[in-house]
Design a protein around this motif. Structure first.
Motif, PDB file in Angstrom:
ATOM      1  N   PRO A  28      -4.947   3.883  -2.712  1.00  0.00           N
ATOM      2  CA  PRO A  28      -6.358   3.704  -2.335  1.00  0.00           C
ATOM      3  C   PRO A  28      -6.951   2.409  -2.875  1.00  0.00           C
ATOM      4  N   ALA A  29      -7.832   1.826  -2.112  1.00  0.00           N
ATOM      5  CA  ALA A  29      -8.502   0.590  -2.511  1.00  0.00           C
ATOM      6  C   ALA A  29      -9.393   0.826  -3.716  1.00  0.00           C
ATOM      7  N   GLY A  30      -9.348  -0.089  -4.680  1.00  0.00           N
ATOM      8  CA  GLY A  30     -10.260  -0.059  -5.813  1.00  0.00           C
ATOM      9  C   GLY A  30      -9.939   0.947  -6.886  1.00  0.00           C
ATOM     10  N   GLU A  31      -8.843   1.670  -6.750  1.00  0.00           N
ATOM     11  CA  GLU A  31      -8.478   2.683  -7.736  1.00  0.00           C
ATOM     12  C   GLU A  31      -7.288   2.213  -8.569  1.00  0.00           C
ATOM     13  N   ILE A  32      -7.031   2.939  -9.665  1.00  0.00           N
ATOM     14  CA  ILE A  32      -5.878   2.665 -10.519  1.00  0.00           C
ATOM     15  C   ILE A  32      -4.786   3.663 -10.173  1.00  0.00           C
ATOM     16  N   SER A  33      -3.644   3.159  -9.738  1.00  0.00           N
ATOM     17  CA  SER A  33      -2.502   4.014  -9.420  1.00  0.00           C
ATOM     18  C   SER A  33      -1.336   3.611 -10.310  1.00  0.00           C
ATOM     19  N   ALA A  34      -0.492   4.578 -10.628  1.00  0.00           N
ATOM     20  CA  ALA A  34       0.685   4.317 -11.454  1.00  0.00           C
ATOM     21  C   ALA A  34       1.909   4.895 -10.765  1.00  0.00           C
TER      22      ALA A  34
END
Length: 330
Positions: A28-34
């Motif tokens: 998702p745009a603008g989120e923090i993903s790991a």
């Protein structure tokens, strides 16, 4: 703010060795993903496909609607300016001081004058806590400072996507905690899309909005943090709770004989879900979800002890009090 990344049916192999196949998910745009996974599952290779350094054998990588594998070289060059990359070892030039390392992308890719470059470099150095280190060489600073210098360099072109490859590698737990907090604060201030590749379970449990696990040449699961951390899927449960019982072995995956030896015991209960890291000033980020929100919406019971922080505060019941009224969560 930020750019969405959508991966569809991705396959990559080197000769007869398939790294992963039919991988599909959306960051998702603008989120923090790991993104996590056992060693050798192709996490770093995945990052190289996102920026067009490698091309997949099949599938699509859409960055803001543009299909990266189909772009021409000049289009790739333009697209890469939307990325900031923090490499595993910082990748600093040993003969340049910290200031010149951070200024390098501006001098290479823009026509800005030195006065404007100085303003930008000092601004980014302040953001990552490196004010006063301008004249130091990479060999004169600690590993944590090298990571922050690499991060400052990744930020100078104001990217909309920030990729971090094992940013906590080689750092002690305290420096890792500081770096994680820095990621949260930068995401709050910049609104960029963050994708962090890591082995660190502590980081994965408290930092991102979304989590993914690569295993067996594919994507086992990707989704909101609470969905993944509450999962009883054998590989997900084993990895995110650092347990020996499950399909992941010392080298790669266990064979059937090893799994049979473990018996038919039911999967262990997932560990308690910790509260997510908050920005230093107590604001909530757009990508954050209220504690327990995903669990409630999907009828999933949180593991016992979830959402209790080190001070005994219950973020599940006291969210409004902890995020308003001048209180500063730590």
């Amino acid at each position: 703010m930020g750019i969405e990344i959508r991966v569809d049916g991705l396959k990559k192999a080197f000769g007869r060795q398939t790294i992963w196949e039919d991988v599909s998910f959306t960051i998702p745009a603008g989120e923090i993903s790991a993104l996590l996974g056992p060693s050798g599952t192709g996490k770093s290779v995945f990052l190289k496909n996102l920026v067009g350094l490698l091309r997949p054998d099949r599938g699509h990588v859409y960055v803001g609607g543009r299909d990266v594998p189909r772009l021409r070289e000049n289009e790739l060059y333009d697209l890469r300016r939307q990325f900031g990359v923090l490499f595993q070892d910082g990748a600093l030039f040993g003969s340049m001081n910290i200031y010149d390392n951070i200024a390098f992308p501006l001098r290479e890719h823009t026509r800005k004058g030195e006065a404007e470059i100085k303003r930008i470099v000092l601004e980014k150095m302040e953001m990552v806590g490196l004010t006063g280190a301008e004249d130091k060489l990479p060999g004169e600073i600690s590993g944590g400072m090298k990571k922050r210098a690499g991060l400052a360099r990744a930020l100078v072109l104001d990217p909309e996507i920030i990729l971090a490859d094992e940013p906590d590698s080689g750092l002690d737990p305290v420096r890792t905690a500081y770096l994680n907090q820095l990621f949260v604060d930068l995401n709050t201030d910049l609104g960029a899309t963050f994708l962090i590749v890591t082995h660190d379970i502590g980081t994965a449990r408290v930092l991102p909005d979304n989590l993914g696990l690569l295993f067996r040449r594919g994507l086992v699961m990707f989704g909101p943090r609470e969905m993944v951390l509450s999962s009883t899927h054998p590989a997900v449960n084993q990895f995110f709770n650092a347990r020996r019982q499950g399909p992941i072995g010392m080298a790669e995956e266990k064979d059937q004989a090893q799994l049979d030896d473990e018996g038919d015991a039911p999967p262990a209960m997932p560990a308690p879900i910790q509260p997510q890291l908050m920005p230093s000033d107590g604001r909530t980020r757009p990508g954050m979800r209220r504690p327990g929100q995903w669990l409630h919406e999907h009828g999933v019971t949180a593991p016992p002890g979830s959402f209790i922080d080190d001070e005994g505060r219950n973020w599940l019941t006291d969210w409004d009090r902890l995020t308003t009224g001048g209180h500063r969560p730590r």
